[in-house]
Design a protein around this motif. Sequence first.
Motif, PDB file in Angstrom:
ATOM      1  N   THR A  37      -0.154 -10.769   4.805  1.00 45.81           N
ATOM      2  CA  THR A  37      -0.504  -9.457   4.266  1.00 45.81           C
ATOM      3  C   THR A  37       0.722  -8.766   3.689  1.00 45.81           C
ATOM      4  O   THR A  37       0.646  -8.115   2.631  1.00 45.81           O
ATOM      5  CB  THR A  37      -1.128  -8.579   5.370  1.00 45.81           C
ATOM      6  OG1 THR A  37      -2.287  -9.246   5.883  1.00 45.81           O
ATOM      7  CG2 THR A  37      -1.559  -7.235   4.812  1.00 45.81           C
ATOM      8  N   THR A  48       3.202  -0.522   8.233  1.00 43.20           N
ATOM      9  CA  THR A  48       1.814  -0.668   8.681  1.00 43.20           C
ATOM     10  C   THR A  48       1.763  -0.904  10.185  1.00 43.20           C
ATOM     11  O   THR A  48       0.989  -0.259  10.906  1.00 43.20           O
ATOM     12  CB  THR A  48       1.134  -1.839   7.951  1.00 43.20           C
ATOM     13  OG1 THR A  48       1.095  -1.553   6.545  1.00 43.20           O
ATOM     14  CG2 THR A  48      -0.284  -2.060   8.466  1.00 43.20           C
ATOM     15  N   GLU A  59      -5.107  -6.585  -3.336  1.00 46.32           N
ATOM     16  CA  GLU A  59      -5.727  -5.298  -3.661  1.00 46.32           C
ATOM     17  C   GLU A  59      -5.780  -5.080  -5.174  1.00 46.32           C
ATOM     18  O   GLU A  59      -6.706  -4.432  -5.692  1.00 46.32           O
ATOM     19  CB  GLU A  59      -4.950  -4.164  -2.998  1.00 46.32           C
ATOM     20  CG  GLU A  59      -5.100  -4.119  -1.477  1.00 46.32           C
ATOM     21  CD  GLU A  59      -4.202  -3.068  -0.844  1.00 46.32           C
ATOM     22  OE1 GLU A  59      -3.508  -2.340  -1.603  1.00 46.32           O
ATOM     23  OE2 GLU A  59      -4.195  -2.970   0.402  1.00 46.32           O
ATOM     24  N   ASP A  60      -4.791  -5.630  -5.896  1.00 47.54           N
ATOM     25  CA  ASP A  60      -4.750  -5.509  -7.350  1.00 47.54           C
ATOM     26  C   ASP A  60      -5.613  -6.545  -8.058  1.00 47.54           C
ATOM     27  O   ASP A  60      -5.596  -6.648  -9.294  1.00 47.54           O
ATOM     28  CB  ASP A  60      -3.301  -5.627  -7.847  1.00 47.54           C
ATOM     29  CG  ASP A  60      -2.437  -4.444  -7.431  1.00 47.54           C
ATOM     30  OD1 ASP A  60      -3.010  -3.382  -7.108  1.00 47.54           O
ATOM     31  OD2 ASP A  60      -1.197  -4.585  -7.422  1.00 47.54           O
ATOM     32  N   GLY A 118      -9.992 -11.926   5.602  1.00 43.60           N
ATOM     33  CA  GLY A 118      -8.779 -11.655   4.842  1.00 43.60           C
ATOM     34  C   GLY A 118      -7.804 -12.814   4.816  1.00 43.60           C
ATOM     35  O   GLY A 118      -7.989 -13.836   5.474  1.00 43.60           O
ATOM     36  N   GLY A 146      -0.693  -8.731   0.365  1.00 41.30           N
ATOM     37  CA  GLY A 146      -1.723  -7.718   0.520  1.00 41.30           C
ATOM     38  C   GLY A 146      -1.921  -6.864  -0.713  1.00 41.30           C
ATOM     39  O   GLY A 146      -3.051  -6.668  -1.197  1.00 41.30           O
ATOM     40  N   THR A 147      -0.820  -6.345  -1.283  1.00 35.27           N
ATOM     41  CA  THR A 147      -0.910  -5.491  -2.471  1.00 35.27           C
ATOM     42  C   THR A 147      -1.425  -6.277  -3.671  1.00 35.27           C
ATOM     43  O   THR A 147      -2.234  -5.762  -4.465  1.00 35.27           O
ATOM     44  CB  THR A 147       0.460  -4.875  -2.794  1.00 35.27           C
ATOM     45  OG1 THR A 147       0.900  -4.094  -1.676  1.00 35.27           O
ATOM     46  CG2 THR A 147       0.374  -3.981  -4.022  1.00 35.27           C
TER      47      THR A 147
END
Length: 416
Positions: free
Chosen positions: A266, A46, A274-275, A357, A270-271
């Motif tokens: 993150t 990223t 998102e889930d 965030g 982060g993932t």
Amino acid sequence: MKVFSRILAVTGSMALLASSSCSSEPVVTQQNKQVQINLSWWGTDTRNKYTIQAVEIFEEQHPDIKVNCSYSEWSGYEERSKIQMRSNTEADVMQINFSWLLQYSEDGEGYYDINELKNFDISNFSDDFLEYGIKNDRLNAVPIAMNAETVYINQDVYDRYGLDIPQTWDDLFKSAEVMKKDGVYPMSGASKSIWLYLIAHTEQVCGKKIIENNKLNFSAEDFQNMIEFYKELIDKSVIPQLEYYDNKELAKETYGGSIAWVSDATNYFGTMIEDGKNIVTANYTTLDGNNVGEGWYAKPATMYAVSKHTEHPEEAGLLLDFLMNSKEMAELQGVEKGIPLSSSAKKTLEKNYQLYGIQYEASQKMNDCQLAELSPILEDNDFIDDFFSACNDVIYEKATAEDSAKAFYTNANEYF
């Protein structure tokens, strides 16, 4: 000090894990040839993606400058950079760790004096923050953001067991009593994170700092307490033993939480977010559950420095200013490295509503407390490895905690 009141020697190309040119081949115009400068950094895919994007914009704005990019993950970055600095082949502009100032520029001569760069707008940074990069009255580096180890909790895991988010050390042990039947650990962390976690506990218990006036302030008895507490955390299934720690277990929910840097939020979670996982930043663990951050430390998340061997200080200054102060870089970087210390970069994020965030929340938690400044000595990998080697001697019954602590204490004084 209160934190908020203040990179096989190579002879040709840059030799990091990944190396690329961020633009096409240099072109020759009737007026002049493009000046080539090098930029190096470490980070995830990223970070690599948005930094390359930013450099392409910079080159569009400065067609007379071509930037060659070298980047990799953290592993091995410092060793390669150290060799490059010794052979005078380091990048013109480079991302460095805070501890490098002590390791490679104790006299202030290891990096270019950024005060001498005419194209870098230093007014975007307060004197308190710039002080982190000053060695022997020379501004060797400028911090991008601040960083601190932070407590992250998967609230879904704790809710599943009917447990509140832990605030105290006792809360963690009580949580372990409930979770261990399923092989779940309330907390986890990599070696440096757990090392600093243990220091926080010991400082709270003994009421003194591990370092005072740049001298070791812990006694052999204090280190014995640290060793014994680490063993207790393992024996009672509060954390996994470091040799068996794997951050992939966070997504499997084998770990209910983790100690990690603000800058890793993150990357770690982060993932999961998102889930749909409910990841929260908890208060810094203390004896009584207060959130003053006693025993916890902060430091510059990462810094930019300029090579003392650069042949193009004017162009390096332009690139440094773009990376730290420009609207374009701020928009691409967001809070991936933490809340930017550059006033102009922060204003861009505020205007664009980009301050949000898990990374932003962790930064806010850090800002809310008066954390002490982290000494680079406490990040010395050999120092940390020596400590956990002493711990393992006790865990595997090769030595008593008292004898192991005395031996470590004798070796520890050599770092000061």
